[in-house]
Structure formats: C-alpha cells, structure tokens
Design an enzyme around this catalytic site. Structure first.
Site, PDB file in Angstrom:
ATOM      1  N   TYR A   1       6.105   7.739  10.009  1.00 14.16           N
ATOM      2  CA  TYR A   1       4.936   8.405   9.431  1.00 14.16           C
ATOM      3  C   TYR A   1       5.345   9.647   8.622  1.00 14.16           C
ATOM      4  O   TYR A   1       6.514  10.010   8.546  1.00 14.16           O
ATOM      5  CB  TYR A   1       3.961   8.779  10.552  1.00 14.16           C
ATOM      6  CG  TYR A   1       3.013   7.646  10.928  1.00 14.16           C
ATOM      7  CD1 TYR A   1       3.212   6.345  10.478  1.00 14.16           C
ATOM      8  CD2 TYR A   1       1.900   7.891  11.741  1.00 14.16           C
ATOM      9  CE1 TYR A   1       2.337   5.314  10.823  1.00 14.16           C
ATOM     10  CE2 TYR A   1       1.022   6.872  12.088  1.00 14.16           C
ATOM     11  CZ  TYR A   1       1.239   5.588  11.637  1.00 14.16           C
ATOM     12  OH  TYR A   1       0.373   4.589  11.975  1.00 14.16           O
TER      13      TYR A   1
ATOM     14  N   LEU B   1       0.814  -1.223   0.000  1.00 17.14           N
ATOM     15  CA  LEU B   1       0.000   0.000   0.000  1.00 17.14           C
ATOM     16  C   LEU B   1       0.841   1.264   0.000  1.00 17.14           C
ATOM     17  O   LEU B   1       1.833   1.354   0.724  1.00 17.14           O
ATOM     18  CB  LEU B   1      -0.902  -0.009   1.245  1.00 17.14           C
ATOM     19  CG  LEU B   1      -1.760   1.232   1.481  1.00 17.14           C
ATOM     20  CD1 LEU B   1      -3.176   0.829   1.897  1.00 17.14           C
ATOM     21  CD2 LEU B   1      -1.160   2.141   2.552  1.00 17.14           C
ATOM     22  N   LEU B   2       0.442   2.200  -0.818  1.00 15.69           N
ATOM     23  CA  LEU B   2       1.015   3.558  -0.810  1.00 15.69           C
ATOM     24  C   LEU B   2      -0.048   4.482  -0.239  1.00 15.69           C
ATOM     25  O   LEU B   2      -1.218   4.365  -0.601  1.00 15.69           O
ATOM     26  CB  LEU B   2       1.369   3.952  -2.247  1.00 15.69           C
ATOM     27  CG  LEU B   2       1.622   5.412  -2.642  1.00 15.69           C
ATOM     28  CD1 LEU B   2       2.477   5.468  -3.903  1.00 15.69           C
ATOM     29  CD2 LEU B   2       0.352   6.228  -2.871  1.00 15.69           C
TER      30      LEU B   2
ATOM     31  N   ASP C   1       0.350   8.644   1.780  1.00 16.96           N
ATOM     32  CA  ASP C   1       0.777  10.042   1.566  1.00 16.96           C
ATOM     33  C   ASP C   1       2.106  10.200   0.809  1.00 16.96           C
ATOM     34  O   ASP C   1       3.064   9.472   1.081  1.00 16.96           O
ATOM     35  CB  ASP C   1       1.015  10.736   2.905  1.00 16.96           C
ATOM     36  CG  ASP C   1      -0.109  10.547   3.882  1.00 16.96           C
ATOM     37  OD1 ASP C   1      -1.124   9.948   3.517  1.00 16.96           O
ATOM     38  OD2 ASP C   1       0.048  10.992   5.032  1.00 16.96           O
TER      39      ASP C   1
HETATM   40  C1  FRU Z   1      -2.554  10.660   6.457  1.00 16.58           C
HETATM   41  C2  FRU Z   1      -1.827   9.909   7.561  1.00 16.58           C
HETATM   42  C3  FRU Z   1      -0.844  10.808   8.291  1.00 16.58           C
HETATM   43  C4  FRU Z   1       0.148   9.814   8.842  1.00 16.58           C
HETATM   44  C5  FRU Z   1       0.219   8.807   7.729  1.00 16.58           C
HETATM   45  C6  FRU Z   1       0.475   7.391   8.170  1.00 16.58           C
HETATM   46  O1  FRU Z   1      -3.051   9.824   5.485  1.00 16.58           O
HETATM   47  O2  FRU Z   1      -2.738   9.340   8.462  1.00 16.58           O
HETATM   48  O3  FRU Z   1      -1.430  11.635   9.257  1.00 16.58           O
HETATM   49  O4  FRU Z   1       1.374  10.392   9.113  1.00 16.58           O
HETATM   50  O5  FRU Z   1      -1.011   8.866   7.043  1.00 16.58           O
HETATM   51  O6  FRU Z   1       0.700   6.576   7.074  1.00 16.58           O
END
Ligand code: FRU
Length: 487
Positions: free
Chosen positions: A105, A43-44, A46
């Site tokens: 993250y 999965l991709l 952000d």
């Molecule tokens: C947004 C989010 C961010 C977090 C990341 C985790 O889509 O929830 O807030 O850092 O994705 O993958």
C-alpha cells in the site's frame, strides 16, 4: 459490468504475458492520456514515493494489474528528468512476502547519498481476512535492483486495523526521523500516529498521536497524511474519510490541508485557524503526495490521483482506470496554498490555434484565458450547436466560479454531485486550462484555485465557446508520457 471475485482481485502477477492482452486491448482507447501518468493496465490510484534522487524524479503509483478494480496493489515506477516527460520503469514493489501478502500500500520515499529508500504499508491479511498492517522499507539502487528489509514495525494495538500510508520526515532541528501514519482510533475517529527514530533504517518506536486542536472529530479515518514545510508554514495535508463538507455534494472522501505550526516536541499541529481547505475544487482528486523542491526549500511539488475511492469511471468497461494530475508547484499566498502548473510545461506547446476562426476544441491542448471583468461562461466539449458539454461559469455578482459536468454525454459518479463552486472574492482575471484526452485541469487566478476533473467526451463533443469579455490563447500540446508496456 463485471463483478470481481476476491480471487480475481488478489491474483498474483507471475508473468508480464498474463497482462499483455489487457495492454493491447486498452492502448487504442480514445481516452488514453498524452501527458498524464496513467495505469499501464488495470487500475491506478495513489501517487507514492514522489522524490528527486541523483538528478532523476521518481514517482510510483498504486497499481492493480487486472482491471478497473481495487485488489492486490503493487508499486509501479515511473521516472522523469524534468517532471514533464515521464517514462514507465516497471513494477518496483511486489507484494510477495507474508507482511504484504494482500498489497504493497501507499507510502513515501527518502533520498540518501546512496540508495533511495521507500516506506510503505504491507497490507497483511490472515486466512480469515483479518488485516494486520506493517510499516515496511525497500531499498532501490541505481540499477533498479530492490532489497526488501524486514518490516520496521507492526500494527499498533491501541488503534483499529486502519493504519497506513507512512510519510517519512527528517527533522533537521533535532536530527530525528519521523514516520506519520494515517489511522483510526478505537472509537472511530480519524487521526495520525507518529513513530520516531535516530536512524531511518531501524530503532523505530511509537512517539504518540498527533494532536490537532479543533480536529479531534473530523472523519473516521485519515488517509495519506503528510506535514510539509512551505513558504514558512507547516502544512498538514490529509484525506479525511466518511464526512460530508459544505459545497462538496455527496462526496465523503476529501483531500485538504491545514496551515499552521508543527511542534515536534509535543506532537501538536497548531492550525492557524479552524479552516480545513479543500486542495482541489474539481470532482476527481485524492491522495495528494508532495516532493520537496531541493532548490527552494520554500516550495514543494504536489501530484494527486485524479480519481476518488468508491467511484467508477467510463473506462472501467475498457478494463482500465486512473491517472495522476499534473505536478503542481506549491506556495503559500494570502494564507492559502497556491498551486501552479510548472513553467516547464510550456515546452509542450505546439501549434498555436486561431480561436477566432474555428470553434473546434482539440483533444490535447492548453488554453490561457485573460478575463477582463464581468460574467463569463466557457463551454468546453460542447456539441456543434453549442449545447451540452462542460461549463465553467463565473458570476460577477456573486463573485463565484462554478464547474458543471452534468451536460456531458457520459455521466458518472453522479451521486457525488455534478457541479462545484468556489468563491472568488477578488473576481476572475486569469485561467489556464489543460485538456488531455480524458481530463481537464483548470488553474484559476494564477493558482488561487484548481479544478481537476476526469471527462470522457464522445466524438460529437468537440466545440469550445466562450461568452464574455475575454481573450483566448490556445496551443496544441505534444505527447509527454510514454504509454509503453514495461512490467
Ligand atoms: C487511498 C488508499 C490508501 C491505501 C491505498 C491502497 O486511496 O486507500 O490509504 O494505502 O489507497 O491502494
């Protein structure tokens, strides 16, 4: 559909061989993209750390290797010389310390004269699953070697555990560095908190909460915030969560912006009006990230995740999900952000197609449509008898454009709504449509509005028909993103 255990989602990747079979399985999928960055496996979500450094564009993405599921997140690295052709460069940030034991993250990048510095949230969880986010920094040298520094700071006890997505900003006026973080107050209101330092490497301390008059109660968490300087405006871009907005169906996660003025002394963002503008009127767009344009400080380039949190996609069954949007050039016009495809994308144009002699719609193409007035109805991916498909309808009486994907064979995320409209007070005069194997991006009136949408046509959904007074130019597009197995 597979149900994932926590152990499966948070499994640590120890060797690329563990995911080679997954890659071999998905590379033949009909829905793999040709000119969009997509997950190498799994999965991709952000885009992260989008930046130009020493002549090379870097763009990372949130990556969970194991399948179409959110779990242990890595920063996967892609690079480009021109923002059009992208190469996979392998994993850059591994969640391999106590501070990021349950995920590296989202975050941002700071180019320096030497190395590239990446700022991200270490998603730490205790054994009892209590979350403690850290703001972390990684240095990436020109040979691709990374150095993980100790965390810059930990969690702020005056807010809930939802504190993440650091955006680093250098303020030329006072020579200070700022980090903006998406957060949630203890009474469950979305907000941003700000840290300040004289040096990006150390000395960070809490400066305060960002005041945004009129937006004190707007969703319960703001993800992926940033403040950009574009065409003489400050632009606060963020993703308010768990809130419904007029015209956005059942969707509760949004990505939008406020235009205004940022006062760094009082940490107040003064919006010019009370309008929260949605960035993208399609169905799948979230967590946009901007890169500064070093040649023109009035412009920036934006890229977003062509997907949504809590949503599922037909390729979940194939064990992968997610791609990014095309990079778009941002400007401000008529008090709104304008998003335009990059000029350099024209280099991908191949065969010009004669739309008079065939109604076949290639799976990878660009269409430019000059609209001469009156109602217009465009059916993409219609069946041979011209039924079904994705419709784009412009109603000249209402001066409104509507996208509707409810007639596609493969329907998904129906709960979020399958039709979105956007007023066009000045009418419709121009469309540029980018079709890749599982996405459509529609730029309306020279970037005045954008609709980005994932779409999974079946073999029989391959026709284009247009009712209305318009001329159509269409080109096949070359492949621009390598789908190579580099971990
Ligand atoms: C947004 C989010 C961010 C977090 C990341 C985790 O889509 O929830 O807030 O850092 O994705 O993958």
């Amino acid at each position: 559909m597979k149900t994932w255990t926590k152990e499966e989602r948070y499994r640590v990747l120890t060797s690329e061989q563990e995911i080679r079979p997954l890659y071999d399985e998905i590379r033949g999928s009909d829905y793999r993209q040709h000119y969009h960055i997509q997950s190498v496996t799994g999965l991709l979500n952000d885009p992260n750390g989008f930046v130009l450094h020493n002549g090379l564009w870097h763009l990372f993405y949130q990556w969970c290797p194991w399948g179409a599921v959110h779990g242990l997140k890595y920063w996967y690295h892609t690079v480009s010389c021109d923002l059009v052709h992208w190469k996979n460069a392998g994993v850059c940030i591994h969640p391999d310390t106590v501070y990021d034991n349950k995920g590296a993250y989202s975050g941002s990048a700071l180019p320096t004269d030497e190395n590239l510095f990446l700022f991200y949230t270490g998603n730490h969880r205790d054994d009892d699953w209590t979350r403690k986010p850290y703001t972390c920094m990684v240095e990436l040298d020109k040979n691709g070697k990374t150095i993980k520094h100790p965390p810059l700071f930990g969690m702020n006890g005056n807010y809930t555990e939802h504190q993440r997505d650091p955006k680093i900003i250098y303020n030329e006026q006072n020579g200070k560095y700022y980090i903006i973080i998406g957060a949630q107050t203890k009474d469950k209101k979305g907000c941003c908190i700000i840290y300040i330092s004289d040096s990006y490497k150390e000395g960070w301390h809490f400066a305060g909460q960002l005041h945004v008059p009129g937006f004190e109660d707007f969703g319960d968490m703001w993800e992926c915030p940033s403040i950009e300087r574009i065409s003489g405006y400050d632009v606060l871009i963020f993703c308010p969560q768990h809130i419904t907005l007029p015209g956005r169906g059942g969707n509760i996660h949004h990505n939008g912006y406020l235009l205004g003025h940022m006062d760094w002394e009082t940490l107040t963002f003064y919006p010019d009006n009370t309008k929260f503008h949605v960035l993208d009127f399609g169905f799948d767009s979230y967590a946009a990230e901007c890169a500064a344009n070093p040649n023109d400080k009035n412009k920036a380039t934006l890229v977003a995740w062509m997907g949504l949190p809590d949503a599922s996609y037909p390729t979940d069954e194939e064990n992968w999900s997610g791609c990014l949007t095309l990079p778009r050039e941002l400007r401000v016009r008529d008090h709104r952000l304008i998003q335009q495809p990059l000029d350099r994308l024209r280099a991908l144009r191949g065969n010009k197609l004669n739309t008079e002699s065939t109604d076949l719609l290639p799976r990878v193409c660009e269409a430019e449509i000059i609209c001469r007035g009156g109602d217009l109805r465009i059916h993409m991916f219609a069946k041979e008898d011209h039924s079904g498909g994705l419709t784009l309808t412009y109603d000249d009486n209402k001066k409104e454009i509507t996208i509707d994907r409810s007639k596609m064979v493969k329907r998904f995320n129906i709960q979020n709504g399958e039709s979105h409209s956007r007023p066009l007070p000045k009418g419709l005069f121009h469309l540029r449509i980018f079709i890749d194997r599982s996405s459509v991006e529609i730029f309306v009136n020279d970037g005045d509005a954008v609709f980005s949408t994932r779409l999974f046509p079946t073999e029989s959904e391959n026709r284009l028909c247009i009712d209305g007074d318009a001329s159509v130019h269409m080109w096949e597009l070359d492949r621009a993103v390598e789908d190579s197995f580099i971990i």
